[in-house]
Motif scaffolding. Sequence first.
Motif, mmCIF file in Angstrom:
data_model
loop_
_atom_site.group_PDB
_atom_site.id
_atom_site.type_symbol
_atom_site.label_atom_id
_atom_site.label_comp_id
_atom_site.label_asym_id
_atom_site.label_seq_id
_atom_site.Cartn_x
_atom_site.Cartn_y
_atom_site.Cartn_z
ATOM 1 N N GLU A 47 12.136 3.311 -6.225
ATOM 2 C CA GLU A 47 11.526 1.776 -6.594
ATOM 3 C C GLU A 47 12.202 1.002 -5.507
ATOM 4 O O GLU A 47 11.489 -0.172 -5.260
ATOM 5 N N GLN A 48 13.477 1.198 -4.936
ATOM 6 C CA GLN A 48 13.715 0.473 -3.909
ATOM 7 C C GLN A 48 13.174 0.559 -2.562
ATOM 8 O O GLN A 48 12.722 -0.718 -1.938
ATOM 9 N N TYR A 49 12.707 1.775 -2.014
ATOM 10 C CA TYR A 49 12.145 2.020 -0.624
ATOM 11 C C TYR A 49 10.481 2.006 -0.663
ATOM 12 O O TYR A 49 10.114 2.043 0.189
ATOM 13 N N ARG A 50 9.838 2.150 -2.086
ATOM 14 C CA ARG A 50 8.458 2.114 -1.911
ATOM 15 C C ARG A 50 7.811 1.199 -1.220
ATOM 16 O O ARG A 50 6.793 1.553 -0.605
ATOM 17 N N PRO A 51 8.088 0.040 -1.431
ATOM 18 C CA PRO A 51 7.235 -1.377 -0.839
ATOM 19 C C PRO A 51 7.189 -0.992 0.720
ATOM 20 O O PRO A 51 6.361 -1.382 1.365
ATOM 21 N N ALA A 52 8.109 -0.645 1.232
ATOM 22 C CA ALA A 52 8.377 -0.571 2.844
ATOM 23 C C ALA A 52 7.638 0.482 3.440
ATOM 24 O O ALA A 52 6.909 0.551 4.599
ATOM 25 N N THR A 53 7.631 1.623 2.674
ATOM 26 C CA THR A 53 7.049 2.805 3.177
ATOM 27 C C THR A 53 5.443 3.052 2.753
ATOM 28 O O THR A 53 4.839 3.771 3.424
ATOM 29 N N ASN A 54 5.255 2.397 1.441
ATOM 30 C CA ASN A 54 3.752 2.783 1.137
ATOM 31 C C ASN A 54 3.429 1.255 0.563
ATOM 32 O O ASN A 54 3.636 0.731 -0.506
ATOM 33 N N PRO A 55 2.512 0.661 1.292
ATOM 34 C CA PRO A 55 2.039 -0.824 0.762
ATOM 35 C C PRO A 55 1.269 -0.785 -0.416
ATOM 36 O O PRO A 55 0.769 -1.818 -0.691
ATOM 37 N N GLY A 56 0.857 0.250 -0.614
ATOM 38 C CA GLY A 56 -0.186 0.352 -1.825
ATOM 39 C C GLY A 56 -1.487 0.608 -1.376
ATOM 40 O O GLY A 56 -1.715 1.147 -0.256
ATOM 41 N N PRO A 57 -2.536 0.432 -2.354
ATOM 42 C CA PRO A 57 -3.892 1.118 -2.115
ATOM 43 C C PRO A 57 -4.674 0.055 -0.743
ATOM 44 O O PRO A 57 -4.316 -1.196 -1.008
ATOM 45 N N GLN A 58 -5.109 0.669 0.090
ATOM 46 C CA GLN A 58 -5.718 -0.224 1.379
ATOM 47 C C GLN A 58 -7.295 -0.108 0.749
ATOM 48 O O GLN A 58 -7.792 0.782 0.209
ATOM 49 N N PRO A 59 -7.991 -1.198 1.592
ATOM 50 C CA PRO A 59 -9.544 -1.069 1.412
ATOM 51 C C PRO A 59 -9.980 0.003 1.984
ATOM 52 O O PRO A 59 -9.539 0.555 2.829
ATOM 53 N N PRO A 60 -11.173 0.481 1.617
ATOM 54 C CA PRO A 60 -11.848 1.503 2.167
ATOM 55 C C PRO A 60 -12.397 1.286 3.797
ATOM 56 O O PRO A 60 -12.800 0.197 3.918
ATOM 57 N N THR A 61 -12.146 2.134 4.614
ATOM 58 C CA THR A 61 -12.601 1.730 5.910
ATOM 59 C C THR A 61 -14.030 2.058 5.827
ATOM 60 O O THR A 61 -14.551 2.693 5.165
ATOM 61 N N PRO A 62 -14.769 1.139 6.988
ATOM 62 C CA PRO A 62 -16.444 1.277 6.959
ATOM 63 C C PRO A 62 -16.574 2.570 7.490
ATOM 64 O O PRO A 62 -15.846 3.060 8.322
ATOM 65 N N PRO A 63 -17.685 3.242 7.233
ATOM 66 C CA PRO A 63 -18.170 4.499 7.765
ATOM 67 C C PRO A 63 -18.577 4.120 9.274
ATOM 68 O O PRO A 63 -18.816 3.131 9.758
ATOM 69 N N ALA A 64 -18.376 5.311 9.936
ATOM 70 C CA ALA A 64 -18.694 5.527 11.688
ATOM 71 C C ALA A 64 -20.103 5.289 11.727
ATOM 72 O O ALA A 64 -20.704 5.857 10.716
ATOM 73 N N PRO A 65 -20.382 4.503 12.621
ATOM 74 C CA PRO A 65 -21.851 4.376 13.061
ATOM 75 C C PRO A 65 -22.467 5.861 13.299
ATOM 76 O O PRO A 65 -21.527 6.745 13.945
ATOM 77 N N PRO A 66 -23.796 5.875 13.154
ATOM 78 C CA PRO A 66 -24.383 7.386 13.350
ATOM 79 C C PRO A 66 -24.549 7.514 14.780
ATOM 80 O O PRO A 66 -24.607 6.738 15.807
ATOM 81 N N VAL A 67 -24.240 8.767 15.186
ATOM 82 C CA VAL A 67 -24.365 9.309 16.889
ATOM 83 C C VAL A 67 -25.978 9.227 17.227
ATOM 84 O O VAL A 67 -26.561 10.092 16.473
ATOM 85 N N PRO A 68 -26.342 8.934 18.120
ATOM 86 C CA PRO A 68 -27.568 8.733 18.373
ATOM 87 C C PRO A 68 -28.214 10.073 18.966
ATOM 88 O O PRO A 68 -27.538 11.184 19.491
#
Length: 68
Positions: A47-68
């Motif tokens: 409970e004391q150290y969780r915020p510093a090491t785990n900021p919580g859920p992050q927004p999903p990263t966008p998918p990588a563009p397709p390779v031509p």
Amino acid sequence: MIANSEALVFSSFLAYVVGLAIGALVLYMVIRSAVASALYKHQLWLEQYRPATNPGPQPPTPPAPPVP
């Protein structure tokens, strides 16, 4: 005489069994309280150290563009 010695053997065996049972119960209670204390301290640490090491859920990263 034989019955008396059998009773003595049984009573001494019973004394050892009861002694071992009490010893095992004491050992169980000591280990149980040590584990409970460690888990409680670990919960406080989380409970004391969780915020510093785990900021919580992050927004999903966008998918990588397709390779031509």
